[in-house]
Design a protein around this motif. Structure first.
Motif, PDB file in Angstrom:
ATOM      1  N   ARG A  11       0.823  -1.225   0.000  1.00  0.00           N
ATOM      2  CA  ARG A  11       0.000   0.000   0.000  1.00  0.00           C
ATOM      3  C   ARG A  11       0.853   1.269   0.000  1.00  0.00           C
ATOM      4  N   PHE A  12       2.120   1.150   0.448  1.00  0.00           N
ATOM      5  CA  PHE A  12       3.032   2.288   0.402  1.00  0.00           C
ATOM      6  C   PHE A  12       3.911   2.257  -0.848  1.00  0.00           C
ATOM      7  N   GLY A  13       3.709   1.249  -1.698  1.00  0.00           N
ATOM      8  CA  GLY A  13       4.514   1.137  -2.905  1.00  0.00           C
ATOM      9  C   GLY A  13       5.981   0.920  -2.612  1.00  0.00           C
ATOM     10  N   GLN A  14       6.280   0.151  -1.560  1.00  0.00           N
ATOM     11  CA  GLN A  14       7.663   0.002  -1.110  1.00  0.00           C
ATOM     12  C   GLN A  14       8.429  -1.072  -1.894  1.00  0.00           C
ATOM     13  N   ASN A  15       9.585  -0.667  -2.412  1.00  0.00           N
ATOM     14  CA  ASN A  15      10.578  -1.584  -2.973  1.00  0.00           C
ATOM     15  C   ASN A  15      11.930  -1.067  -2.502  1.00  0.00           C
ATOM     16  N   ILE A 107      16.531  17.837  -3.139  1.00  0.00           N
ATOM     17  CA  ILE A 107      15.559  16.794  -2.801  1.00  0.00           C
ATOM     18  C   ILE A 107      15.937  15.509  -3.519  1.00  0.00           C
ATOM     19  N   VAL A 108      15.964  14.402  -2.777  1.00  0.00           N
ATOM     20  CA  VAL A 108      16.280  13.103  -3.382  1.00  0.00           C
ATOM     21  C   VAL A 108      15.258  12.081  -2.903  1.00  0.00           C
ATOM     22  N   GLY A 109      15.127  10.990  -3.645  1.00  0.00           N
ATOM     23  CA  GLY A 109      14.222   9.962  -3.156  1.00  0.00           C
ATOM     24  C   GLY A 109      13.961   8.838  -4.137  1.00  0.00           C
ATOM     25  N   ILE A 115       2.390   6.982  -6.458  1.00  0.00           N
ATOM     26  CA  ILE A 115       2.073   8.403  -6.251  1.00  0.00           C
ATOM     27  C   ILE A 115       3.079   9.315  -6.943  1.00  0.00           C
ATOM     28  N   SER A 116       3.895   8.759  -7.837  1.00  0.00           N
ATOM     29  CA  SER A 116       5.014   9.549  -8.366  1.00  0.00           C
ATOM     30  C   SER A 116       4.558  10.794  -9.125  1.00  0.00           C
ATOM     31  N   THR A 117       3.538  10.677  -9.990  1.00  0.00           N
ATOM     32  CA  THR A 117       3.132  11.835 -10.782  1.00  0.00           C
ATOM     33  C   THR A 117       2.536  12.946  -9.922  1.00  0.00           C
ATOM     34  N   PRO A 118       1.551  12.672  -9.042  1.00  0.00           N
ATOM     35  CA  PRO A 118       1.061  13.768  -8.190  1.00  0.00           C
ATOM     36  C   PRO A 118       2.142  14.335  -7.268  1.00  0.00           C
ATOM     37  N   LEU A 119       3.080  13.494  -6.837  1.00  0.00           N
ATOM     38  CA  LEU A 119       4.154  13.990  -5.967  1.00  0.00           C
ATOM     39  C   LEU A 119       5.083  14.928  -6.733  1.00  0.00           C
ATOM     40  N   ILE A 120       5.393  14.590  -7.983  1.00  0.00           N
ATOM     41  CA  ILE A 120       6.223  15.482  -8.804  1.00  0.00           C
ATOM     42  C   ILE A 120       5.539  16.841  -8.963  1.00  0.00           C
ATOM     43  N   PHE A 121       4.228  16.844  -9.227  1.00  0.00           N
ATOM     44  CA  PHE A 121       3.502  18.111  -9.361  1.00  0.00           C
ATOM     45  C   PHE A 121       3.511  18.902  -8.051  1.00  0.00           C
ATOM     46  N   HIS A 122       3.393  18.196  -6.920  1.00  0.00           N
ATOM     47  CA  HIS A 122       3.464  18.867  -5.612  1.00  0.00           C
ATOM     48  C   HIS A 122       4.833  19.516  -5.427  1.00  0.00           C
ATOM     49  N   LEU A 123       5.892  18.808  -5.774  1.00  0.00           N
ATOM     50  CA  LEU A 123       7.249  19.331  -5.594  1.00  0.00           C
ATOM     51  C   LEU A 123       7.539  20.497  -6.541  1.00  0.00           C
ATOM     52  N   MET A 136      14.443   8.310  -8.136  1.00  0.00           N
ATOM     53  CA  MET A 136      14.278   7.030  -8.799  1.00  0.00           C
ATOM     54  C   MET A 136      12.790   6.846  -9.044  1.00  0.00           C
ATOM     55  N   LEU A 137      12.459   6.589 -10.318  1.00  0.00           N
ATOM     56  CA  LEU A 137      11.066   6.457 -10.727  1.00  0.00           C
ATOM     57  C   LEU A 137      10.946   5.296 -11.708  1.00  0.00           C
ATOM     58  N   GLN A 138       9.727   4.916 -11.985  1.00  0.00           N
ATOM     59  CA  GLN A 138       9.489   3.943 -13.042  1.00  0.00           C
ATOM     60  C   GLN A 138      10.082   4.490 -14.347  1.00  0.00           C
ATOM     61  N   LYS A 139      10.747   3.640 -15.101  1.00  0.00           N
ATOM     62  CA  LYS A 139      11.440   4.067 -16.317  1.00  0.00           C
ATOM     63  C   LYS A 139      10.512   4.856 -17.245  1.00  0.00           C
ATOM     64  N   GLU A 140       9.270   4.388 -17.398  1.00  0.00           N
ATOM     65  CA  GLU A 140       8.327   5.048 -18.306  1.00  0.00           C
ATOM     66  C   GLU A 140       8.000   6.470 -17.841  1.00  0.00           C
ATOM     67  N   VAL A 141       7.966   6.677 -16.531  1.00  0.00           N
ATOM     68  CA  VAL A 141       7.680   8.015 -15.999  1.00  0.00           C
ATOM     69  C   VAL A 141       8.835   8.962 -16.335  1.00  0.00           C
ATOM     70  N   VAL A 142      10.067   8.496 -16.151  1.00  0.00           N
ATOM     71  CA  VAL A 142      11.233   9.315 -16.491  1.00  0.00           C
ATOM     72  C   VAL A 142      11.243   9.627 -17.988  1.00  0.00           C
ATOM     73  N   GLU A 143      10.892   8.645 -18.816  1.00  0.00           N
ATOM     74  CA  GLU A 143      10.837   8.877 -20.263  1.00  0.00           C
ATOM     75  C   GLU A 143       9.789   9.929 -20.614  1.00  0.00           C
ATOM     76  N   ARG A 144       8.667   9.910 -19.902  1.00  0.00           N
ATOM     77  CA  ARG A 144       7.629  10.930 -20.123  1.00  0.00           C
ATOM     78  C   ARG A 144       8.118  12.317 -19.706  1.00  0.00           C
ATOM     79  N   MET A 145       8.872  12.378 -18.616  1.00  0.00           N
ATOM     80  CA  MET A 145       9.378  13.661 -18.128  1.00  0.00           C
ATOM     81  C   MET A 145      10.388  14.276 -19.088  1.00  0.00           C
TER      82      MET A 145
END
Length: 268
Positions: A11-15, A107-109, A115-123, A136-145
């Motif tokens: 539920r926290f998306g922990q890896n 900021i690092v993390g 929650i990566s996309t809403p968190l990026i918008f918050h930051l 560190m994010l899902q590869k596809e998210v970094v590619e979108r950014m």
């Protein structure tokens, strides 16, 4: 409670990162300095935290999982300026870490993918108080950014991140570097907020709305996509070629479009 007794929570998306070579490479990319105003989001069991603290003993971390707090406190008890904020990063006020006499935040993390996309918008809302960000994010998210106009992954996230920041896709992190292994590849991204925005919008809320609406039906032309924002007369008055699709416009062109719509009386 030791660091090995905590199981990753779905539920926290922990890896949790477990590859020493990758951990060192991430920290080398960050290059923390002793006088940095450094904050880590989601320290987990402290894999990256340990190396950050060696270089920068004054470290703030934001961690949602209460059960990780005693693990982190015990592990880093020798660092008097190590401070844990038990909080949801999506709701945390990062400006509270930048009093008047403090340098801009670094900021690092290892961000939870759920929650990566809403968190990026918050930051991004704190861009004026941030020196740089490494995530560190899902590869596809970094590619979108990092995507450019015309690319399949180009869209709302990339445009708004690039509006505020220079984006560098640094390197891949395979699933084998984590416990438990995620089902996707990860990547490290560096974001450097601009000191002065290269293409400042006259109304950034309208820009966000225009970009959002334009990509809701990305296969349609801008004329069709913008119908819910502007009437036919306003659309006909635009100098932007609205027979194009949203994916064909650069950040600067989206800003120009939004400024034109504002001048024609379109409001958020």
């Amino acid at each position: 409670m030791d660091s090995f007794s905590h199981k990753a929570r779905k539920r926290f998306g922990q890896n949790f990162l477990s590859d020493p070579g990758i951990i060192q490479r991430i920290v080398s990319s960050i290059a923390p300095q002793s006088n940095d105003n450094l904050v880590e989001i989601g320290p987990g069991k402290g894999a990256i935290t340990a190396l950050l603290l060696e270089a920068c003993p004054k470290l703030n971390v934001v961690e949602l999982d209460r059960d990780l707090i005693p693990i982190l406190l015990a592990q880093f008890a020798i660092y008097q300026d190590f401070k844990i904020h038990q909080a949801d990063a999506l709701k945390f006020d990062f400006s509270s870490l930048v009093p008047h006499d403090e340098p801009a935040l670094r900021i690092v993390g290892n961000l939870p993918y759920n929650i990566s996309t809403p968190l990026i918008f918050h930051l991004l809302s704190y861009h004026g108080k941030v020196k740089d960000m490494h995530f560190m994010l899902q590869k596809e998210v970094v590619e979108r950014m990092a995507a450019e106009p015309g690319q399949k992954s180009y869209g709302r996230l990339g445009i708004m991140v690039q509006y505020y920041c220079q984006v560098e896709n640094l390197f891949l992190v395979p699933p084998e570097c984590f416990q438990p292994k995620p089902k996707v590849d990860s990547a490290i991204v560096r974001l450097n907020p601009y000191k002065a925005l290269p293409h400042p919008a006259k109304d950034v809320k309208l820009l966000e709305r225009v970009v959002n609406v334009a990509f809701q039906q990305r296969r349609k032309t801008l004329r069709n996509g913008l119908k819910q924002l502007a009437n036919a007369e306003q659309l006909d008055a635009l100098s932007t070629d609205i027979t194009l699709r949203a994916e064909n416009l650069s950040v600067a062109e989206f800003v120009a479009l939004s400024d034109e719509l504002l001048a024609l009386g379109v409001k958020v």
